[in-house]
Design a protein around this motif. Structure first.
Motif, short mmCIF file in Angstrom:
data_model
loop_
_atom_site.label_atom_id
_atom_site.label_comp_id
_atom_site.label_asym_id
_atom_site.label_seq_id
_atom_site.Cartn_x
_atom_site.Cartn_y
_atom_site.Cartn_z
N GLY A 16 0.78 -1.22 0.00
CA GLY A 16 0.00 0.00 0.00
C GLY A 16 0.82 1.28 0.00
N THR A 17 2.15 1.16 0.11
CA THR A 17 2.96 2.38 0.08
C THR A 17 3.33 2.72 -1.36
OG1 THR A 17 5.04 1.19 0.39
CG2 THR A 17 3.95 2.05 2.37
N SER A 18 3.49 4.00 -1.58
CA SER A 18 3.87 4.48 -2.91
C SER A 18 4.69 5.76 -2.74
CB SER A 18 2.61 4.76 -3.74
OG SER A 18 2.97 5.24 -5.01
N PHE A 19 5.98 5.60 -2.69
CA PHE A 19 6.88 6.74 -2.53
C PHE A 19 7.06 7.38 -3.91
CE2 PHE A 19 7.67 4.32 1.25
CZ PHE A 19 7.92 5.28 2.22
N ASP A 20 6.14 8.27 -4.25
CA ASP A 20 6.15 8.81 -5.61
C ASP A 20 6.05 10.33 -5.67
OD1 ASP A 20 3.55 9.06 -4.76
OD2 ASP A 20 2.68 7.91 -6.39
N SER A 21 6.15 10.97 -4.54
CA SER A 21 6.12 12.42 -4.51
C SER A 21 7.49 12.91 -4.02
CB SER A 21 5.01 12.90 -3.57
OG SER A 21 4.96 14.30 -3.54
N PHE A 22 8.02 13.94 -4.68
CA PHE A 22 9.37 14.38 -4.38
C PHE A 22 9.42 15.88 -4.11
CE2 PHE A 22 9.76 10.54 -6.76
CZ PHE A 22 10.90 9.91 -6.28
N GLU A 23 10.20 16.24 -3.11
CA GLU A 23 10.57 17.63 -2.85
C GLU A 23 12.09 17.64 -2.91
OE1 GLU A 23 8.71 20.38 -2.34
OE2 GLU A 23 6.85 19.25 -2.54
N VAL A 24 12.66 18.61 -3.58
CA VAL A 24 14.11 18.68 -3.70
C VAL A 24 14.59 20.04 -3.23
CG1 VAL A 24 16.08 18.56 -5.28
CG2 VAL A 24 14.09 17.08 -5.67
N PHE A 25 15.57 20.00 -2.35
CA PHE A 25 16.22 21.21 -1.86
C PHE A 25 17.64 21.19 -2.44
CE2 PHE A 25 13.15 19.46 1.05
CZ PHE A 25 12.27 20.52 1.23
N ARG A 26 17.99 22.20 -3.21
CA ARG A 26 19.24 22.17 -3.98
C ARG A 26 20.08 23.41 -3.73
NH1 ARG A 26 18.08 22.43 -10.13
NH2 ARG A 26 17.35 24.46 -9.46
N ALA A 27 21.39 23.19 -3.72
CA ALA A 27 22.35 24.29 -3.65
C ALA A 27 23.59 23.84 -4.42
CB ALA A 27 22.71 24.62 -2.21
N SER A 28 24.41 24.78 -4.81
CA SER A 28 25.65 24.40 -5.47
C SER A 28 26.75 25.38 -5.10
CB SER A 28 25.47 24.34 -6.99
OG SER A 28 25.25 25.63 -7.51
N THR A 29 27.95 24.85 -5.13
CA THR A 29 29.13 25.67 -4.89
C THR A 29 30.34 24.96 -5.49
OG1 THR A 29 30.46 26.85 -3.24
CG2 THR A 29 29.68 24.69 -2.60
N GLY A 30 31.22 25.72 -6.08
CA GLY A 30 32.47 25.18 -6.60
C GLY A 30 32.32 24.02 -7.56
N GLY A 31 31.28 24.03 -8.39
CA GLY A 31 31.09 22.95 -9.35
C GLY A 31 30.48 21.69 -8.77
N THR A 32 29.99 21.75 -7.55
CA THR A 32 29.35 20.60 -6.90
C THR A 32 27.90 20.96 -6.58
OG1 THR A 32 31.45 19.90 -5.93
CG2 THR A 32 29.45 19.01 -4.95
N VAL A 33 27.00 20.04 -6.90
CA VAL A 33 25.58 20.20 -6.62
C VAL A 33 25.26 19.40 -5.36
CG1 VAL A 33 23.23 19.78 -7.44
CG2 VAL A 33 25.01 20.52 -9.04
N PHE A 34 24.60 20.05 -4.41
CA PHE A 34 24.19 19.42 -3.16
C PHE A 34 22.67 19.35 -3.14
CE2 PHE A 34 28.27 21.32 -2.38
CZ PHE A 34 28.95 20.35 -1.66
N LEU A 35 22.14 18.21 -2.70
CA LEU A 35 20.69 18.00 -2.70
C LEU A 35 20.24 17.37 -1.39
CD1 LEU A 35 20.65 16.14 -6.13
CD2 LEU A 35 19.90 18.50 -5.79
N VAL A 36 19.07 17.74 -0.96
CA VAL A 36 18.33 16.96 0.02
C VAL A 36 17.04 16.60 -0.70
CG1 VAL A 36 17.14 16.88 2.23
CG2 VAL A 36 19.33 18.10 2.04
N VAL A 37 16.87 15.31 -0.94
CA VAL A 37 15.70 14.82 -1.66
C VAL A 37 14.75 14.21 -0.64
CG1 VAL A 37 14.86 13.30 -3.48
CG2 VAL A 37 17.14 14.34 -3.68
N ALA A 38 13.53 14.72 -0.61
CA ALA A 38 12.48 14.18 0.24
C ALA A 38 11.56 13.35 -0.64
CB ALA A 38 11.70 15.31 0.91
N VAL A 39 11.54 12.04 -0.38
CA VAL A 39 10.72 11.12 -1.16
C VAL A 39 9.52 10.76 -0.27
CG1 VAL A 39 10.67 8.99 -2.49
CG2 VAL A 39 12.85 10.19 -2.18
N GLU A 40 8.35 11.20 -0.68
CA GLU A 40 7.16 11.11 0.17
C GLU A 40 6.17 10.03 -0.29
OE1 GLU A 40 6.90 15.95 0.96
OE2 GLU A 40 5.58 14.99 -0.49
N ASP A 41 5.58 9.39 0.71
CA ASP A 41 4.39 8.57 0.49
C ASP A 41 3.29 9.25 1.29
OD1 ASP A 41 2.42 6.69 0.06
OD2 ASP A 41 3.17 5.33 1.60
N LYS A 42 2.51 10.06 0.61
CA LYS A 42 1.50 10.87 1.29
C LYS A 42 0.42 10.03 1.94
CE LYS A 42 2.47 14.98 -1.32
NZ LYS A 42 2.02 16.08 -2.13
#
Length: 159
Positions: free
Chosen positions: A74-100
């Motif tokens: 019954g779970t469906s982790f199919d909704s995403f929130e992404v928090f992104r930043a970058s510095t010095g040619g590197t991309v940093f992410l916090v990915v929230a994968v939600e099952d509402k």
């Protein structure tokens, strides 16, 4: 004394982990069951690899918790929130994968160096996908999350 690129990335990574913890607290305050993962290594894998996308090594116990949540009927982790930043040619992410439906969220902090991920990013542009593969060190299992829109995972300014 100036910081070298690796030191700058590590300092920024510490901030990303702090941001993930703050994000986890916000989700909890809003009634979510939060699973936080703490990557040990991240490798961008090119399209010709069997596991295209971001390959993220996580501790065995955290992998087991994610795997159990994903496999629960019954779970469906199919909704995403992404928090992104970058510095010095590197991309940093916090990915929230939600099952509402179940009120669960998996928080995945990750990063990649744009130059080192060039083949992976070319694959994203060709396939319009960027899978996030979580795996433990101890076994050959993988939990894959596939955002419907990979755009928020790309370097700022790319679509």
């Amino acid at each position: 004394m100036s910081q070298g690129p690796d030191e700058t990335v590590m300092n920024f990574w510490d901030e990303v982990i702090t941001d993930m913890e703050a994000t986890a607290a916000e989700y909890r305050d809003n009634g979510w069951d939060v699973i936080e993962v703490h990557p040990g290594d991240v490798t961008p894998l090119p399209p010709d690899h069997e596991r295209f996308g971001l390959d993220i090594l996580v501790p065995d116990d955290e992998f087991d918790t994610v795997s159990e949540a994903v496999e629960t009927e019954g779970t469906s982790f199919d909704s995403f929130e992404v928090f992104r930043a970058s510095t010095g040619g590197t991309v940093f992410l916090v990915v929230a994968v939600e099952d509402k439906n179940s009120g669960q969220v998996v928080l995945v902090p990750t990063f990649y160096a744009v130059r080192e991920a060039s083949d992976t990013l070319a694959g994203v542009r060709e396939r319009d996908e960027l899978p996030i593969n979580l795996r433990p060190l101890s076994v050959d299992e993988v939990v894959t999350f596939e955002p419907a829109d990979p755009g928020p995972l790309l370097p700022p300014g790319e679509k």
